[in-house]
Design a protein around this motif. Structure first.
Motif, mmCIF file in Angstrom:
data_model
loop_
_atom_site.group_PDB
_atom_site.id
_atom_site.type_symbol
_atom_site.label_atom_id
_atom_site.label_comp_id
_atom_site.label_asym_id
_atom_site.label_seq_id
_atom_site.Cartn_x
_atom_site.Cartn_y
_atom_site.Cartn_z
ATOM 1 N N THR A 117 0.845 -1.203 0.000
ATOM 2 C CA THR A 117 0.000 0.000 0.000
ATOM 3 C C THR A 117 0.873 1.244 0.000
ATOM 4 O O THR A 117 2.028 1.178 0.436
ATOM 5 N N PRO A 118 0.376 2.351 -0.449
ATOM 6 C CA PRO A 118 -0.938 2.521 -1.065
ATOM 7 C C PRO A 118 -0.949 1.920 -2.461
ATOM 8 O O PRO A 118 0.092 1.733 -3.084
ATOM 9 N N TRP A 173 1.505 9.058 -6.267
ATOM 10 C CA TRP A 173 2.066 8.627 -4.986
ATOM 11 C C TRP A 173 1.976 7.118 -4.818
ATOM 12 O O TRP A 173 2.717 6.534 -4.033
ATOM 13 N N ALA A 174 1.070 6.480 -5.512
ATOM 14 C CA ALA A 174 0.849 5.047 -5.348
ATOM 15 C C ALA A 174 1.672 4.204 -6.313
ATOM 16 O O ALA A 174 1.955 3.035 -6.026
ATOM 17 N N VAL A 175 2.049 4.745 -7.444
ATOM 18 C CA VAL A 175 2.833 3.988 -8.434
ATOM 19 C C VAL A 175 4.261 3.819 -7.913
ATOM 20 O O VAL A 175 4.879 4.772 -7.454
ATOM 21 N N GLN A 176 4.762 2.592 -7.983
ATOM 22 C CA GLN A 176 6.099 2.282 -7.479
ATOM 23 C C GLN A 176 7.027 1.835 -8.607
ATOM 24 O O GLN A 176 6.610 1.099 -9.498
ATOM 25 N N ALA A 177 8.263 2.271 -8.511
ATOM 26 C CA ALA A 177 9.289 1.808 -9.444
ATOM 27 C C ALA A 177 9.719 0.405 -9.042
ATOM 28 O O ALA A 177 9.555 -0.007 -7.890
ATOM 29 N N THR A 178 10.250 -0.333 -9.990
ATOM 30 C CA THR A 178 10.789 -1.669 -9.722
ATOM 31 C C THR A 178 12.274 -1.674 -10.062
ATOM 32 O O THR A 178 12.804 -0.682 -10.577
ATOM 33 N N VAL A 179 12.936 -2.790 -9.821
ATOM 34 C CA VAL A 179 14.349 -2.900 -10.183
ATOM 35 C C VAL A 179 14.525 -3.021 -11.696
ATOM 36 O O VAL A 179 15.629 -2.873 -12.195
ATOM 37 N N THR A 187 0.161 -1.409 -7.068
ATOM 38 C CA THR A 187 -0.270 -2.596 -6.325
ATOM 39 C C THR A 187 -1.773 -2.525 -6.074
ATOM 40 O O THR A 187 -2.416 -1.501 -6.333
ATOM 41 N N ALA A 188 -2.323 -3.593 -5.529
ATOM 42 C CA ALA A 188 -3.769 -3.638 -5.268
ATOM 43 C C ALA A 188 -4.170 -2.727 -4.116
ATOM 44 O O ALA A 188 -5.286 -2.209 -4.089
ATOM 45 N N GLY A 189 -3.287 -2.542 -3.166
ATOM 46 C CA GLY A 189 -3.641 -1.754 -1.991
ATOM 47 C C GLY A 189 -4.486 -2.574 -1.036
ATOM 48 O O GLY A 189 -4.547 -3.799 -1.124
ATOM 49 N N THR A 190 -5.155 -1.887 -0.130
ATOM 50 C CA THR A 190 -5.998 -2.549 0.856
ATOM 51 C C THR A 190 -7.457 -2.327 0.498
ATOM 52 O O THR A 190 -7.963 -1.205 0.567
#
Length: 166
Positions: free
Chosen positions: A64-65, A79-85, A93-96
């Protein structure tokens, strides 16, 4: 698959399964990594499998988020989008999930997909088991294609036969 979709517009693909444990997340992530390694397309994986999220764990990301919080307007998408390697590969992600998450998936996922088309070359959506969240499934027309993932051993199961006929 490249010959199956029109060029050069951004592509939105939904991956779903007739039964649990079909390997949908694994298939989607293998394609996402392959696409991201090509000539630099921007690839986003969206975990819309809010009842059985798996992308965050497989990629060692914070759960999350995520999508649930974005659709509930609790956090901005950026704010919710995440970088990967993996260069050029990002994840939402799905979040809660909350009680209203299925309704929000039905009401807002199509709008979100429209926004994501502007930012990414490929958007791959993990939708989990078909029918598990009917509201999410109703958003599938926003995608360019829907791929049904199944293990060979499941091809003769009644759940798969019903989807194949549809």
């Amino acid at each position: 698959m490249r010959g199956q979709l029109p060029e050069p517009t951004p592509k939105v693909l939904v991956f779903t399964a007739a039964t649990p444990e079909a390997g949908t997340t694994t298939v989607l992530l293998n394609l996402a990594v392959t696409l991201a390694h090509e000539a630099g397309p921007r690839v986003l994986v969206v975990d819309a499998n809010v009842t059985r999220a798996g992308v965050a764990k497989k990629l060692a990301l914070k759960p999350t988020p995520g999508l649930a919080e974005v659709l509930a307007l609790q956090v901005p998408l950026a704010w919710a989008v995440q970088a990967t390697v993996v260069p050029n590969l990002q994840v939402l992600t799905a979040g809660t999930a909350a009680a209203d998450t299925p309704k929000l998936l039905g009401d807002e996922l199509t709008k979100l997909v429209g926004q994501l088309r502007q930012w990414y070359d490929w958007v791959l959506i993990d939708a989990g088991v078909w029918g598990g969240v009917p509201e999410r499934d109703a958003a599938c027309p926003a995608a360019d294609a829907v791929y049904l993932v199944s293990r060979e051993a499941d091809v003769d199961r009644s759940e798969f036969a019903g989807l194949r006929a549809g």
